[in-house]
Design a protein around this motif. Structure first.
Motif, PDB file in Angstrom:
ATOM      1  N   VAL A  44       0.802  -1.232   0.000  1.00 40.76           N
ATOM      2  CA  VAL A  44       0.000   0.000   0.000  1.00 40.76           C
ATOM      3  C   VAL A  44       0.834   1.281   0.000  1.00 40.76           C
ATOM      4  N   SER A  45       2.119   1.208   0.124  1.00 36.59           N
ATOM      5  CA  SER A  45       3.067   2.324   0.140  1.00 36.59           C
ATOM      6  C   SER A  45       3.351   2.806   1.564  1.00 36.59           C
ATOM      7  N   LYS A  46       4.588   3.236   1.745  1.00 40.12           N
ATOM      8  CA  LYS A  46       5.024   3.743   3.049  1.00 40.12           C
ATOM      9  C   LYS A  46       4.265   5.006   3.416  1.00 40.12           C
ATOM     10  N   GLU A  47       3.988   5.848   2.433  1.00 35.64           N
ATOM     11  CA  GLU A  47       3.281   7.097   2.707  1.00 35.64           C
ATOM     12  C   GLU A  47       1.886   6.818   3.270  1.00 35.64           C
ATOM     13  N   THR A  48       1.215   5.821   2.732  1.00 36.56           N
ATOM     14  CA  THR A  48      -0.119   5.471   3.230  1.00 36.56           C
ATOM     15  C   THR A  48      -0.033   4.996   4.672  1.00 36.56           C
ATOM     16  N   ILE A  49       0.961   4.156   4.962  1.00 39.69           N
ATOM     17  CA  ILE A  49       1.131   3.654   6.330  1.00 39.69           C
ATOM     18  C   ILE A  49       1.436   4.814   7.272  1.00 39.69           C
ATOM     19  N   ASP A  50       2.327   5.701   6.851  1.00 37.65           N
ATOM     20  CA  ASP A  50       2.687   6.841   7.704  1.00 37.65           C
ATOM     21  C   ASP A  50       1.499   7.764   7.933  1.00 37.65           C
ATOM     22  N   ARG A  51       0.686   8.008   6.885  1.00 36.96           N
ATOM     23  CA  ARG A  51      -0.508   8.857   7.062  1.00 36.96           C
ATOM     24  C   ARG A  51      -1.509   8.201   8.010  1.00 36.96           C
ATOM     25  N   PHE A  52      -1.684   6.888   7.838  1.00 41.09           N
ATOM     26  CA  PHE A  52      -2.590   6.155   8.722  1.00 41.09           C
ATOM     27  C   PHE A  52      -2.125   6.276  10.174  1.00 41.09           C
ATOM     28  N   TYR A  53      -0.810   6.051  10.386  1.00 42.85           N
ATOM     29  CA  TYR A  53      -0.303   6.072  11.753  1.00 42.85           C
ATOM     30  C   TYR A  53      -0.433   7.463  12.372  1.00 42.85           C
ATOM     31  N   GLU A  54      -0.260   8.507  11.561  1.00 44.01           N
ATOM     32  CA  GLU A  54      -0.439   9.862  12.079  1.00 44.01           C
ATOM     33  C   GLU A  54      -1.856  10.066  12.613  1.00 44.01           C
ATOM     34  N   MET A  55      -2.830   9.402  11.972  1.00 44.92           N
ATOM     35  CA  MET A  55      -4.223   9.535  12.411  1.00 44.92           C
ATOM     36  C   MET A  55      -4.499   8.758  13.695  1.00 44.92           C
ATOM     37  N   VAL A  56      -3.811   7.626  13.895  1.00 41.98           N
ATOM     38  CA  VAL A  56      -4.158   6.751  15.021  1.00 41.98           C
ATOM     39  C   VAL A  56      -3.107   6.720  16.128  1.00 41.98           C
ATOM     40  N   LYS A  57      -1.984   7.399  15.930  1.00 40.71           N
ATOM     41  CA  LYS A  57      -0.933   7.290  16.939  1.00 40.71           C
ATOM     42  C   LYS A  57      -1.414   7.851  18.270  1.00 40.71           C
ATOM     43  N   PRO A  58      -0.840   7.334  19.324  1.00 44.08           N
ATOM     44  CA  PRO A  58      -1.342   7.685  20.653  1.00 44.08           C
ATOM     45  C   PRO A  58      -1.084   9.140  21.022  1.00 44.08           C
ATOM     46  N   VAL A  59      -2.065   9.715  21.663  1.00 45.70           N
ATOM     47  CA  VAL A  59      -1.906  11.075  22.179  1.00 45.70           C
ATOM     48  C   VAL A  59      -1.191  11.010  23.519  1.00 45.70           C
ATOM     49  N   ASN A  60      -1.666  10.117  24.365  1.00 43.57           N
ATOM     50  CA  ASN A  60      -1.082   9.997  25.708  1.00 43.57           C
ATOM     51  C   ASN A  60      -0.083   8.852  25.820  1.00 43.57           C
ATOM     52  N   GLY A  61      -0.187   7.855  24.934  1.00 46.79           N
ATOM     53  CA  GLY A  61       0.743   6.736  24.975  1.00 46.79           C
ATOM     54  C   GLY A  61       0.578   5.841  26.181  1.00 46.79           C
ATOM     55  N   ASN A  62      -0.656   5.537  26.554  1.00 51.61           N
ATOM     56  CA  ASN A  62      -0.901   4.729  27.745  1.00 51.61           C
ATOM     57  C   ASN A  62      -1.032   3.236  27.473  1.00 51.61           C
ATOM     58  N   ARG A  63      -1.138   2.858  26.192  1.00 51.41           N
ATOM     59  CA  ARG A  63      -1.290   1.429  25.900  1.00 51.41           C
ATOM     60  C   ARG A  63       0.079   0.751  25.910  1.00 51.41           C
ATOM     61  N   TRP A  64       0.091  -0.561  26.126  1.00 52.29           N
ATOM     62  CA  TRP A  64       1.370  -1.272  26.244  1.00 52.29           C
ATOM     63  C   TRP A  64       2.202  -1.137  24.989  1.00 52.29           C
ATOM     64  N   TYR A  65       1.581  -0.993  23.831  1.00 54.34           N
ATOM     65  CA  TYR A  65       2.329  -0.952  22.577  1.00 54.34           C
ATOM     66  C   TYR A  65       2.651   0.464  22.099  1.00 54.34           C
ATOM     67  N   ASP A  66       2.276   1.459  22.857  1.00 57.53           N
ATOM     68  CA  ASP A  66       2.505   2.843  22.441  1.00 57.53           C
ATOM     69  C   ASP A  66       3.945   3.307  22.606  1.00 57.53           C
ATOM     70  N   LYS A  67       4.728   2.589  23.354  1.00 58.39           N
ATOM     71  CA  LYS A  67       6.082   3.057  23.652  1.00 58.39           C
ATOM     72  C   LYS A  67       7.061   2.867  22.494  1.00 58.39           C
ATOM     73  N   ASP A  68       6.778   1.944  21.578  1.00 57.92           N
ATOM     74  CA  ASP A  68       7.655   1.679  20.441  1.00 57.92           C
ATOM     75  C   ASP A  68       6.859   1.898  19.151  1.00 57.92           C
ATOM     76  N   PRO A  69       7.302   2.816  18.270  1.00 57.05           N
ATOM     77  CA  PRO A  69       6.516   3.103  17.059  1.00 57.05           C
ATOM     78  C   PRO A  69       6.375   1.906  16.116  1.00 57.05           C
ATOM     79  N   VAL A  70       7.370   1.020  16.063  1.00 58.91           N
ATOM     80  CA  VAL A  70       7.262  -0.160  15.190  1.00 58.91           C
ATOM     81  C   VAL A  70       6.170  -1.091  15.712  1.00 58.91           C
ATOM     82  N   ILE A  71       6.213  -1.396  16.993  1.00 61.48           N
ATOM     83  CA  ILE A  71       5.208  -2.277  17.590  1.00 61.48           C
ATOM     84  C   ILE A  71       3.841  -1.598  17.533  1.00 61.48           C
ATOM     85  N   SER A  72       3.795  -0.317  17.793  1.00 60.09           N
ATOM     86  CA  SER A  72       2.529   0.418  17.761  1.00 60.09           C
ATOM     87  C   SER A  72       1.903   0.398  16.372  1.00 60.09           C
TER      88      SER A  72
END
Length: 112
Positions: A44-72
């Motif tokens: 789907v392209s790296k740009e699509t993945i990066d745009r998607f992640y910008e929309m869903v990335k954590p604001v507070n980072g409280n979930r277990w997977y929020d600490k590492d961007p690859v895992i997140s």
């Protein structure tokens, strides 16, 4: 009878297994998560993945997977794809571990 809380991945035991592995062995399995992301980016392209992640990335980072961007990114992508894709990705993840000589069943037993 009280309703039981269901997580987004509780519908598939293989997906539960992969999420538990990622949760408990983030450092050890990060390379596999990177391979998974690279394969998705090929589709789907790296740009699509990066745009998607910008929309869903954590604001507070409280979930277990929020600490590492690859895992997140990996977990967020798994969360939003259709169930049949989730299952196929989870099975492929376990198969890749087997091919690398990583016995995911032994990894899980260490947890006990």
């Amino acid at each position: 009878m009280s309703p039981k809380y269901k997580r987004w991945y509780d519908h598939d035991p293989v997906l539960i297994q992969v999420i538990d592995l990622l949760k408990n062995y983030q450092d050890e399995l990060k390379a596999q998560a990177e391979v998974f992301l690279a394969k998705i980016e090929e589709k789907v392209s790296k740009e699509t993945i990066d745009r998607f992640y910008e929309m869903v990335k954590p604001v507070n980072g409280n979930r277990w997977y929020d600490k590492d961007p690859v895992i997140s990114k990996t977990v967020e992508l798994l969360r939003v794809v259709p169930p049949e894709i989730q299952k196929a990705a989870a099975e492929h993840f376990l198969k890749t571990l087997d091919e690398l000589g990583i016995d995911h069943n032994q990894v899980e037993k260490k947890e006990l």
